[in-house]
Design a protein around this motif. Structure first.
Motif, PDB file in Angstrom:
ATOM      1  N   LEU A 170      14.416   7.173  -3.979  1.00 25.78           N
ATOM      2  CA  LEU A 170      13.161   7.027  -4.709  1.00 25.78           C
ATOM      3  C   LEU A 170      13.204   6.019  -5.852  1.00 25.78           C
ATOM      4  CD1 LEU A 170      12.028  10.753  -4.843  1.00 25.78           C
ATOM      5  CD2 LEU A 170      11.320   8.965  -3.267  1.00 25.78           C
ATOM      6  N   LEU A 206       0.219   6.073  -2.112  1.00 27.06           N
ATOM      7  CA  LEU A 206       1.320   5.726  -1.222  1.00 27.06           C
ATOM      8  C   LEU A 206       1.549   6.866  -0.238  1.00 27.06           C
ATOM      9  CD1 LEU A 206       4.727   4.090  -1.964  1.00 27.06           C
ATOM     10  CD2 LEU A 206       4.725   6.390  -0.983  1.00 27.06           C
ATOM     11  N   GLU A 208       4.458   7.149   2.847  1.00 27.99           N
ATOM     12  CA  GLU A 208       5.510   6.468   3.597  1.00 27.99           C
ATOM     13  C   GLU A 208       6.500   7.478   4.171  1.00 27.99           C
ATOM     14  OE1 GLU A 208       5.519   3.513   4.541  1.00 27.99           O
ATOM     15  OE2 GLU A 208       5.387   2.005   2.961  1.00 27.99           O
ATOM     16  N   ALA A 210      10.071   8.882   4.573  1.00 22.33           N
ATOM     17  CA  ALA A 210      11.084   8.928   3.526  1.00 22.33           C
ATOM     18  C   ALA A 210      12.260   8.009   3.805  1.00 22.33           C
ATOM     19  CB  ALA A 210      11.583  10.363   3.335  1.00 22.33           C
ATOM     20  N   ARG A 212      12.017   4.970   5.051  1.00 18.68           N
ATOM     21  CA  ARG A 212      11.611   3.554   5.048  1.00 18.68           C
ATOM     22  C   ARG A 212      12.385   2.804   3.959  1.00 18.68           C
ATOM     23  NH1 ARG A 212       8.007  -0.517   6.210  1.00 18.68           N
ATOM     24  NH2 ARG A 212       6.833  -1.470   4.520  1.00 18.68           N
ATOM     25  N   LEU A 215      10.742   1.868   0.561  1.00 12.79           N
ATOM     26  CA  LEU A 215      10.184   2.910  -0.300  1.00 12.79           C
ATOM     27  C   LEU A 215      10.591   2.790  -1.769  1.00 12.79           C
ATOM     28  CD1 LEU A 215       8.508   5.464  -0.665  1.00 12.79           C
ATOM     29  CD2 LEU A 215      10.480   6.799   0.114  1.00 12.79           C
ATOM     30  N   GLU A 218       8.594   0.039  -3.368  1.00 14.08           N
ATOM     31  CA  GLU A 218       7.181   0.385  -3.489  1.00 14.08           C
ATOM     32  C   GLU A 218       6.953   1.360  -4.648  1.00 14.08           C
ATOM     33  OE1 GLU A 218       6.012  -0.106   1.252  1.00 14.08           O
ATOM     34  OE2 GLU A 218       6.475   1.874   0.418  1.00 14.08           O
ATOM     35  N   LEU A 219       7.846   2.332  -4.802  1.00 15.23           N
ATOM     36  CA  LEU A 219       7.714   3.279  -5.905  1.00 15.23           C
ATOM     37  C   LEU A 219       7.934   2.601  -7.260  1.00 15.23           C
ATOM     38  CD1 LEU A 219       9.504   6.353  -4.335  1.00 15.23           C
ATOM     39  CD2 LEU A 219       7.134   6.275  -5.098  1.00 15.23           C
ATOM     40  N   GLN A 310       1.474   0.150   2.329  1.00 13.80           N
ATOM     41  CA  GLN A 310       2.266   1.282   1.857  1.00 13.80           C
ATOM     42  C   GLN A 310       1.536   2.614   2.012  1.00 13.80           C
ATOM     43  OE1 GLN A 310       3.078   0.064  -2.205  1.00 13.80           O
ATOM     44  NE2 GLN A 310       1.372   1.276  -3.005  1.00 13.80           N
TER      45      GLN A 310
END
Length: 353
Positions: A170, A206, A208, A210, A212, A215, A218-219, A310
């Motif tokens: 994350l 978002l 997605e 998990a 990917r 990710l 993007e976070l 996303q």
């Protein structure tokens, strides 16, 4: 438009070559046996005059053919591999277990073969997948537990190992999440694997899978946009996402009403809105999407915008395929793209009745 199959001669050549390019988009039915298969089926190849080709498993079944027991066309390609099926069932039974290579050997499987199979179908090894499942369990526990409790529930003996694994997935350590943050991240279980949904009280930002790879990046962008305000929890929008995904995967509904927050350039937003006009059971080529937005020369830019989406499934980038009918890339894995299109073929057939 529905996906247009190439000529039977082209498909028969693909069948002989066991070409995976049409996986999930074309199936062969053999008149002499009454069986239908994937084009990649390892069984002995039938004569050309005995073959009929269909664009979905539903069409094969309606024509009176039964699914092959070797290539299992009614399931994702990965399910046709008995080793994968066996390990996935074991993982489902013990999601917090600390799986190791010796456990694979104890099940009578070859670790090298298993590693290659999982990498080919899922882009990660079985042990990586098992680690992600344990982490996802800890992710869920974090919403109502202390970090140390979540760590133990996820099967991590070491706090540093839990933090490192969480940061890899994350993009930040568990302690960095805020309870009353503007954005709330939640773990959602689906038949195709764990998903991460990030919502505020008004929209979904978002969605997605998990595993990917994009990710964490993007976070990180969302955290920057929200000035660091991202926590673990749920809002009313999260509940709506869960309900609509459940309806989608159970065949109840192929449409979504959740409000979406789009984070991108004006061009990428235009592409994403165009994707939302593609109905379940239909596909478009990148060229067709470029033409639809009035920029027929922008095929590569459309492909990049498609890949930058996303909000999986609800903005259906999986409905975009190559001009030759090949599935092409998908951030969630081609096996998921194949399965999503199969699900939507059934939605479309149901809507036509």
């Amino acid at each position: 438009m529905l996906f247009d199959l190439p000529s039977d001669d082209v498909l028969y050549d693909a069948l002989i070559a066991r070409d995976p390019a049409y996986e999930g988009q074309a199936f062969v039915a053999v008149r002499t046996t009454g069986v239908f298969c994937r084009l990649t089926c390892p069984a002995r190849k039938p004569n050309r005059e005995n073959c009929a080709f269909f664009g979905s498993t539903a069409e094969c079944l309606e024509a009176g053919f039964r699914p092959c027991r070797r290539c299992h066309p009614l399931g994702p390609a990965a399910e046709a591999d008995p080793a994968i099926t066996k390990l996935l069932a074991a993982l489902e039974a013990a999601p917090t277990r600390r799986w190791q290579e010796r456990d694979i050997v104890a099940m009578g499987l070859d670790p090298s073969t298993v590693r290659r199979s999982f990498k080919r179908h899922f882009g990660v090894t079985f042990l990586d997948m098992a680690r992600q499942r344990r982490l996802a369990h800890g992710f869920t526990a974090l919403g109502s537990s202390k970090v140390i409790d979540a760590q133990l529930q996820a099967g991590f003996d070491s706090p540093s190992g839990f933090r490192a694994a969480f940061a890899k997935l994350l993009g930040q350590a568990p302690a960095e999440f805020q309870c009353d943050a503007l954005l709330q991240a939640a773990h959602i279980t689906t038949p195709l694997g764990a998903m991460i949904a990030v919502c505020d009280h008004n929209a979904l930002h978002l969605l997605e899978f998990a595993d990917r790879k994009a990710l964490p990046t993007e976070l990180q962008r969302l955290r920057k946009m929200a000035k660091g305000q991202i926590g673990i929890g749920e809002t009313a929008i999260t509940a709506q996402v869960r309900t609509e995904l459940d309806a989608y995967f159970t065949g109840t509904s192929g449409t979504f009403q959740t409000a979406l927050a789009l984070h991108g350039t004006p061009f990428t937003k235009e592409v994403w809105r165009a994707l939302q006009t593609i109905k379940p059971g239909e596909t478009r080529s990148y060229a067709a999407v470029a033409k639809a937005i009035g920029l027929p020369q922008a095929v590569r830019a459309v492909a990049r915008a498609n890949g930058a989406n996303q909000i999986a499934i609800m903005i259906p980038c999986h409905r975009v395929i190559g001009s030759n009918g090949a599935l092409t890339g998908y951030g969630g894995g081609l096996w998921r793209k194949q399965k999503l299109l199969e699900i939507e073929h059934l939605h479309a057939r149901k809507a036509q009745r």
